[in-house]
Design a protein around this motif. Structure first.
Motif, PDB file in Angstrom:
ATOM      1  N   GLN A  54       9.497  -3.220   2.732  1.00  0.00           N
ATOM      2  CA  GLN A  54       9.658  -1.810   2.356  1.00  0.00           C
ATOM      3  C   GLN A  54       8.787  -0.973   3.269  1.00  0.00           C
ATOM      4  O   GLN A  54       7.607  -1.273   3.456  1.00  0.00           O
ATOM      5  CB  GLN A  54       9.277  -1.585   0.893  1.00  0.00           C
ATOM      6  CG  GLN A  54       9.477  -0.143   0.427  1.00  0.00           C
ATOM      7  CD  GLN A  54       9.174   0.020  -1.057  1.00  0.00           C
ATOM      8  OE1 GLN A  54       8.763  -0.916  -1.735  1.00  0.00           O
ATOM      9  NE2 GLN A  54       9.383   1.230  -1.567  1.00  0.00           N
ATOM     10  N   GLY A  55       9.351   0.077   3.827  1.00  0.00           N
ATOM     11  CA  GLY A  55       8.620   0.906   4.764  1.00  0.00           C
ATOM     12  C   GLY A  55       8.585   0.286   6.152  1.00  0.00           C
ATOM     13  O   GLY A  55       8.864  -0.903   6.333  1.00  0.00           O
TER      14      GLY A  55
ATOM     15  N   THR B 241       0.849  -1.184   0.000  1.00  0.00           N
ATOM     16  CA  THR B 241       0.000   0.000   0.000  1.00  0.00           C
ATOM     17  C   THR B 241       0.885   1.235   0.000  1.00  0.00           C
ATOM     18  O   THR B 241       2.097   1.139   0.259  1.00  0.00           O
ATOM     19  CB  THR B 241      -0.922   0.013   1.240  1.00  0.00           C
ATOM     20  OG1 THR B 241      -1.814   1.135   1.160  1.00  0.00           O
ATOM     21  CG2 THR B 241      -0.131   0.095   2.530  1.00  0.00           C
ATOM     22  N   VAL B 242       0.298   2.388  -0.271  1.00  0.00           N
ATOM     23  CA  VAL B 242       1.033   3.643  -0.181  1.00  0.00           C
ATOM     24  C   VAL B 242       0.430   4.557   0.873  1.00  0.00           C
ATOM     25  O   VAL B 242       0.912   5.659   1.096  1.00  0.00           O
ATOM     26  CB  VAL B 242       1.078   4.376  -1.540  1.00  0.00           C
ATOM     27  CG1 VAL B 242       1.859   3.565  -2.564  1.00  0.00           C
ATOM     28  CG2 VAL B 242      -0.323   4.667  -2.050  1.00  0.00           C
ATOM     29  N   LYS B 243      -0.627   4.097   1.529  1.00  0.00           N
ATOM     30  CA  LYS B 243      -1.299   4.871   2.558  1.00  0.00           C
ATOM     31  C   LYS B 243      -1.308   4.115   3.880  1.00  0.00           C
ATOM     32  O   LYS B 243      -1.551   2.908   3.899  1.00  0.00           O
ATOM     33  CB  LYS B 243      -2.740   5.188   2.158  1.00  0.00           C
ATOM     34  CG  LYS B 243      -2.884   6.174   1.017  1.00  0.00           C
ATOM     35  CD  LYS B 243      -2.595   7.589   1.494  1.00  0.00           C
ATOM     36  CE  LYS B 243      -2.928   8.616   0.431  1.00  0.00           C
ATOM     37  NZ  LYS B 243      -2.660  10.002   0.900  1.00  0.00           N
ATOM     38  N   ALA B 244      -1.078   4.830   4.976  1.00  0.00           N
ATOM     39  CA  ALA B 244      -1.125   4.182   6.293  1.00  0.00           C
ATOM     40  C   ALA B 244      -2.510   3.619   6.566  1.00  0.00           C
ATOM     41  O   ALA B 244      -2.665   2.608   7.255  1.00  0.00           O
ATOM     42  CB  ALA B 244      -0.731   5.182   7.377  1.00  0.00           C
ATOM     43  N   SER B 245      -3.526   4.265   6.008  1.00  0.00           N
ATOM     44  CA  SER B 245      -4.903   3.829   6.218  1.00  0.00           C
ATOM     45  C   SER B 245      -5.361   2.798   5.189  1.00  0.00           C
ATOM     46  O   SER B 245      -6.497   2.332   5.226  1.00  0.00           O
ATOM     47  CB  SER B 245      -5.847   5.037   6.167  1.00  0.00           C
ATOM     48  OG  SER B 245      -5.751   5.692   4.908  1.00  0.00           O
ATOM     49  N   GLY B 246      -4.473   2.424   4.259  1.00  0.00           N
ATOM     50  CA  GLY B 246      -4.870   1.549   3.173  1.00  0.00           C
ATOM     51  C   GLY B 246      -5.192   0.130   3.590  1.00  0.00           C
ATOM     52  O   GLY B 246      -6.049  -0.523   2.995  1.00  0.00           O
ATOM     53  N   VAL B 247      -4.517  -0.366   4.624  1.00  0.00           N
ATOM     54  CA  VAL B 247      -4.736  -1.749   5.047  1.00  0.00           C
ATOM     55  C   VAL B 247      -4.322  -1.920   6.502  1.00  0.00           C
ATOM     56  O   VAL B 247      -3.379  -1.286   6.975  1.00  0.00           O
ATOM     57  CB  VAL B 247      -3.950  -2.735   4.148  1.00  0.00           C
ATOM     58  CG1 VAL B 247      -2.453  -2.501   4.240  1.00  0.00           C
ATOM     59  CG2 VAL B 247      -4.283  -4.172   4.490  1.00  0.00           C
ATOM     60  N   GLN B 248      -5.053  -2.762   7.201  1.00  0.00           N
ATOM     61  CA  GLN B 248      -4.702  -3.183   8.555  1.00  0.00           C
ATOM     62  C   GLN B 248      -4.922  -4.681   8.650  1.00  0.00           C
ATOM     63  O   GLN B 248      -5.972  -5.193   8.249  1.00  0.00           O
ATOM     64  CB  GLN B 248      -5.546  -2.473   9.611  1.00  0.00           C
ATOM     65  CG  GLN B 248      -5.276  -2.972  11.042  1.00  0.00           C
ATOM     66  CD  GLN B 248      -6.051  -2.189  12.086  1.00  0.00           C
ATOM     67  OE1 GLN B 248      -6.099  -0.962  12.047  1.00  0.00           O
ATOM     68  NE2 GLN B 248      -6.658  -2.896  13.019  1.00  0.00           N
TER      69      GLN B 248
ATOM     70  N   THR C  73       4.709   0.770   1.173  1.00  0.00           N
ATOM     71  CA  THR C  73       4.928  -0.221   2.227  1.00  0.00           C
ATOM     72  C   THR C  73       4.603  -1.604   1.681  1.00  0.00           C
ATOM     73  O   THR C  73       3.541  -1.813   1.104  1.00  0.00           O
ATOM     74  CB  THR C  73       4.037   0.048   3.448  1.00  0.00           C
ATOM     75  OG1 THR C  73       4.291   1.371   3.936  1.00  0.00           O
ATOM     76  CG2 THR C  73       4.319  -0.948   4.561  1.00  0.00           C
ATOM     77  N   ILE C  74       5.543  -2.521   1.862  1.00  0.00           N
ATOM     78  CA  ILE C  74       5.335  -3.923   1.506  1.00  0.00           C
ATOM     79  C   ILE C  74       5.744  -4.759   2.708  1.00  0.00           C
ATOM     80  O   ILE C  74       6.845  -4.582   3.243  1.00  0.00           O
ATOM     81  CB  ILE C  74       6.161  -4.342   0.280  1.00  0.00           C
ATOM     82  CG1 ILE C  74       5.828  -3.460  -0.931  1.00  0.00           C
ATOM     83  CG2 ILE C  74       5.918  -5.812  -0.052  1.00  0.00           C
ATOM     84  CD1 ILE C  74       6.703  -3.738  -2.136  1.00  0.00           C
ATOM     85  N   ALA C  75       4.870  -5.653   3.153  1.00  0.00           N
ATOM     86  CA  ALA C  75       5.157  -6.432   4.352  1.00  0.00           C
ATOM     87  C   ALA C  75       4.563  -7.823   4.242  1.00  0.00           C
ATOM     88  O   ALA C  75       3.551  -8.028   3.584  1.00  0.00           O
ATOM     89  CB  ALA C  75       4.620  -5.734   5.595  1.00  0.00           C
ATOM     90  N   GLN C  76       5.217  -8.761   4.902  1.00  0.00           N
ATOM     91  CA  GLN C  76       4.718 -10.130   4.967  1.00  0.00           C
ATOM     92  C   GLN C  76       4.367 -10.465   6.412  1.00  0.00           C
ATOM     93  O   GLN C  76       5.124 -10.153   7.337  1.00  0.00           O
ATOM     94  CB  GLN C  76       5.762 -11.112   4.441  1.00  0.00           C
ATOM     95  CG  GLN C  76       5.271 -12.565   4.434  1.00  0.00           C
ATOM     96  CD  GLN C  76       6.188 -13.491   3.658  1.00  0.00           C
ATOM     97  OE1 GLN C  76       6.890 -13.061   2.740  1.00  0.00           O
ATOM     98  NE2 GLN C  76       6.189 -14.765   4.008  1.00  0.00           N
ATOM     99  N   VAL C  77       3.217 -11.108   6.598  1.00  0.00           N
ATOM    100  CA  VAL C  77       2.739 -11.520   7.918  1.00  0.00           C
ATOM    101  C   VAL C  77       2.445 -13.011   7.852  1.00  0.00           C
ATOM    102  O   VAL C  77       1.691 -13.454   6.981  1.00  0.00           O
ATOM    103  CB  VAL C  77       1.467 -10.750   8.319  1.00  0.00           C
ATOM    104  CG1 VAL C  77       0.994 -11.183   9.696  1.00  0.00           C
ATOM    105  CG2 VAL C  77       1.700  -9.240   8.273  1.00  0.00           C
TER     106      VAL C  77
ATOM    107  N   PRO D 136       0.854  -0.116   8.250  1.00  0.00           N
ATOM    108  CA  PRO D 136       1.973   0.772   7.935  1.00  0.00           C
ATOM    109  C   PRO D 136       2.163   1.825   9.022  1.00  0.00           C
ATOM    110  O   PRO D 136       1.197   2.338   9.593  1.00  0.00           O
ATOM    111  CB  PRO D 136       1.566   1.410   6.607  1.00  0.00           C
ATOM    112  CG  PRO D 136       0.612   0.435   6.005  1.00  0.00           C
ATOM    113  CD  PRO D 136      -0.143  -0.154   7.157  1.00  0.00           C
ATOM    114  N   ALA D 137       3.424   2.160   9.281  1.00  0.00           N
ATOM    115  CA  ALA D 137       3.718   3.169  10.296  1.00  0.00           C
ATOM    116  C   ALA D 137       3.414   4.571   9.805  1.00  0.00           C
ATOM    117  O   ALA D 137       3.271   5.506  10.598  1.00  0.00           O
ATOM    118  CB  ALA D 137       5.179   3.070  10.730  1.00  0.00           C
ATOM    119  N   GLY D 138       3.299   4.757   8.493  1.00  0.00           N
ATOM    120  CA  GLY D 138       2.997   6.073   7.940  1.00  0.00           C
ATOM    121  C   GLY D 138       2.729   5.970   6.459  1.00  0.00           C
ATOM    122  O   GLY D 138       2.856   4.893   5.851  1.00  0.00           O
TER     123      GLY D 138
END
Length: 212
Positions: free
Chosen positions: A136-137, A95-102, A118-122, A112-114
């Protein structure tokens, strides 16, 4: 056949469920008990899953979600603010927005912290062990109202609700600086070539009922 599968995955006419995304790629994947095909619409409340050799890519206005093999999620929220509950396996979000995904997983929250790419694996490794990779991010992690910022590039294993023995093991292993000072509700372990055996030992060896 693709059209029939897509139509069968949609809610009945008159449903108030909101459209929050669309499946763009998939293999051995399902929405509920129905097979998924590219173009399947995702609605608020939908449960997507993949088989042992499956994968799925879903895009919304605010984020994209790649569901890994043998994984399961439930979608909530809106297209611009996607809420993903991970109940099995793992996923990668971007995502590119902190509010884009939780992402909610084992009663913890990751987002995302901001603003910014942001690219993350959970991933769920066990009922109390997560692995988070901030590709990323930076990420913001929270469990039992104890937040933590995970910097870009970090790969962290999180042991939830650690026992006294696990805390003692973490404290001893922390001398190599791979294990961070833990909050009350969880232990953070930085995954490196050195730390990985320690992370496994803390969770599996101490929790094994057969271990003296």
């Amino acid at each position: 056949l693709s059209c029939l599968l897509t139509a069968s995955a949609a809610p009945a006419a008159g449903s108030s469920a909101a459209v929050i995304g669309v499946v763009t790629q998939c293999n051995a994947a399902h929405v509920g008990s129905t097979a998924v095909s590219p173009g399947t619409t995702a609605y608020d409340g939908d449960r997507f899953s993949t088989e042992s050799d499956g994968a799925l890519l879903l895009r919304s206005a605010g984020a994209s979600i790649r569901l890994l093999s043998y994984s399961e999620i439930t979608l909530r929220g809106t297209a611009a603010a996607l809420q993903v509950e991970l109940s099995r396996g793992g996923l990668v979000f971007s995502t590119v927005k902190a509010s884009g995904v939780q992402v909610s997983v084992l009663s913890a929250q990751i987002f995302p912290a901001g603003d910014g790419p942001t690219i993350a694996q959970v991933s769920i490794l066990s009922p109390r062990l997560l692995e988070l990779f901030a590709r990323q991010g930076s990420l913001r992690f929270s469990y039992r109202n104890e937040p933590q910022i995970l910097p870009e590039g970090s790969r962290i294993r999180v042991l939830l609700d650690p026992s006294s023995k696990e805390r003692a093991a973490a404290s001893e292993s922390g001398k190599n600086n791979n294990i961070r000072r833990p909050p009350h509700a969880y232990i953070l372990i930085t995954v490196t070539a050195v730390a990985l055996p320690t992370a496994i030992a803390i969770h599996e060896a101490l929790e094994s009922p057969d271990r003296p």
